[in-house]
Design a protein around this motif. Sequence first.
Motif, short mmCIF file in Angstrom:
data_model
loop_
_atom_site.label_atom_id
_atom_site.label_comp_id
_atom_site.label_asym_id
_atom_site.label_seq_id
_atom_site.Cartn_x
_atom_site.Cartn_y
_atom_site.Cartn_z
N LEU A 34 0.83 -1.21 0.00
CA LEU A 34 0.00 0.00 0.00
C LEU A 34 0.86 1.26 0.00
O LEU A 34 0.53 2.26 -0.65
CB LEU A 34 -0.93 -0.01 1.21
CG LEU A 34 -2.15 -0.93 1.09
CD1 LEU A 34 -2.90 -0.98 2.42
CD2 LEU A 34 -3.09 -0.47 -0.02
N SER A 35 2.00 1.20 0.71
CA SER A 35 2.87 2.40 0.78
C SER A 35 3.52 2.73 -0.55
O SER A 35 4.04 3.83 -0.72
CB SER A 35 3.94 2.20 1.86
OG SER A 35 4.67 1.02 1.59
N SER A 38 1.05 5.51 -3.25
CA SER A 38 0.72 6.90 -2.93
C SER A 38 0.12 7.62 -4.14
O SER A 38 0.65 7.56 -5.24
CB SER A 38 2.03 7.57 -2.47
OG SER A 38 1.86 8.93 -2.38
N TYR A 41 -5.00 5.81 -5.09
CA TYR A 41 -6.38 5.55 -4.66
C TYR A 41 -7.10 6.87 -4.40
O TYR A 41 -6.51 7.84 -3.92
CB TYR A 41 -6.38 4.70 -3.39
CG TYR A 41 -6.01 3.25 -3.63
CD1 TYR A 41 -6.95 2.35 -4.11
CD2 TYR A 41 -4.71 2.80 -3.41
CE1 TYR A 41 -6.61 1.02 -4.34
CE2 TYR A 41 -4.36 1.46 -3.64
CZ TYR A 41 -5.32 0.59 -4.11
OH TYR A 41 -4.99 -0.72 -4.34
N THR A 44 -7.63 9.22 -0.15
CA THR A 44 -6.25 9.35 0.36
C THR A 44 -6.19 9.14 1.87
O THR A 44 -5.20 8.62 2.38
CB THR A 44 -5.68 10.74 0.01
OG1 THR A 44 -6.61 11.74 0.39
CG2 THR A 44 -5.41 10.86 -1.48
N LEU A 47 -6.20 5.48 2.48
CA LEU A 47 -4.89 4.90 2.12
C LEU A 47 -3.88 5.15 3.25
O LEU A 47 -3.20 4.21 3.68
CB LEU A 47 -4.37 5.47 0.79
CG LEU A 47 -2.99 4.96 0.38
CD1 LEU A 47 -2.99 3.44 0.18
CD2 LEU A 47 -2.50 5.65 -0.89
N SER A 48 -3.80 6.38 3.74
CA SER A 48 -2.78 6.60 4.77
C SER A 48 -3.11 5.87 6.06
O SER A 48 -2.20 5.38 6.73
CB SER A 48 -2.49 8.10 4.99
OG SER A 48 -3.64 8.76 5.34
N VAL A 51 -2.02 2.28 5.44
CA VAL A 51 -0.55 2.16 5.47
C VAL A 51 -0.06 2.15 6.91
O VAL A 51 0.78 1.34 7.28
CB VAL A 51 0.11 3.31 4.67
CG1 VAL A 51 1.61 3.36 4.91
CG2 VAL A 51 -0.18 3.17 3.18
N ASP A 55 0.73 -2.24 6.47
CA ASP A 55 1.13 -1.92 5.09
C ASP A 55 1.15 -3.20 4.25
O ASP A 55 2.21 -3.72 3.91
CB ASP A 55 2.49 -1.24 5.13
CG ASP A 55 2.92 -0.74 3.76
OD1 ASP A 55 2.07 -0.64 2.86
OD2 ASP A 55 4.13 -0.46 3.61
N THR A 58 -0.18 -5.66 -1.83
CA THR A 58 -1.40 -5.60 -2.64
C THR A 58 -1.25 -6.33 -3.96
O THR A 58 -2.24 -6.85 -4.48
CB THR A 58 -1.84 -4.15 -2.91
OG1 THR A 58 -0.76 -3.43 -3.50
CG2 THR A 58 -2.26 -3.46 -1.62
N VAL A 85 -9.25 -0.15 -0.55
CA VAL A 85 -8.87 1.09 0.14
C VAL A 85 -10.10 1.97 0.06
O VAL A 85 -10.47 2.42 -1.03
CB VAL A 85 -7.66 1.76 -0.54
CG1 VAL A 85 -7.38 3.11 0.09
CG2 VAL A 85 -6.43 0.85 -0.46
#
Length: 197
Positions: A34-35, A38, A41, A44, A47-48, A51, A55, A58, A85
Amino acid sequence: MSTTSLDPTVTAVATQFDLATGLTEARPSLQRRLSDMSGMYADTAALSAAVDADDVLTYEFYDFGVPSLETEVAYGTSITYPGKVGDEYFMTKGHFHTRLESAEIYLCLSGQGLMLMESPEGDVQVEEFRPGRSVYVPGRYAHRSINTSPDEPLITFFAFPGDAGHDYGTIETKGFRRIVLERDGAPVLVDNPRWQS
Ligand SMILES: O=P(O)(O)OC[C@H]1O[C@H](O)[C@H](O)[C@@H](O)[C@@H]1O
Ligand SMILES: [Fe+2]
């Protein structure tokens, strides 16, 4: 059985893939967590948070390093794991080919998902992946694999011209025009709110 060749510079190569996992022990896979995603997706914040929480891996795929020549064929498997996500399914980054006209062929070995394709002019095409179904990505189309299964990896085998190359920059900066979200348990294609012309 031995393999013979009239040309001593040419060597046939066989690779064993595990059909259940899509993996091979022939070489290490390239892995995207996932990291590494950036800006890819729409959500956001989700996503963060994901992460920071865990993490996860994917997707992973292989690059066998065939020479960058138009006479060669790059190939391998690609495994996209199930997950989301926010409402957006796990997917590959997606890319144009550097030699834009280069096509690519995929064969779905297991799982279910979608191939999202988009031309520079904005034509969007979506094809379904299911076991035994091939998807031909025409030249000039960016392409992204999306796993729409709640619990199974999407496993495909792909092949493309050795000199096609990967252009990630356009997708990293502009994104795809459309994205695929889960709504009421089913995938829907919607406009990407973050797409930049
Ligand atoms: O390169 P990405 O868009 O991250 O996708 C990962 C991989 O997916 C597919 O299997 C392609 O054929 C590969 O060339 C690609 O590198
Ligand atoms: Fe490609």
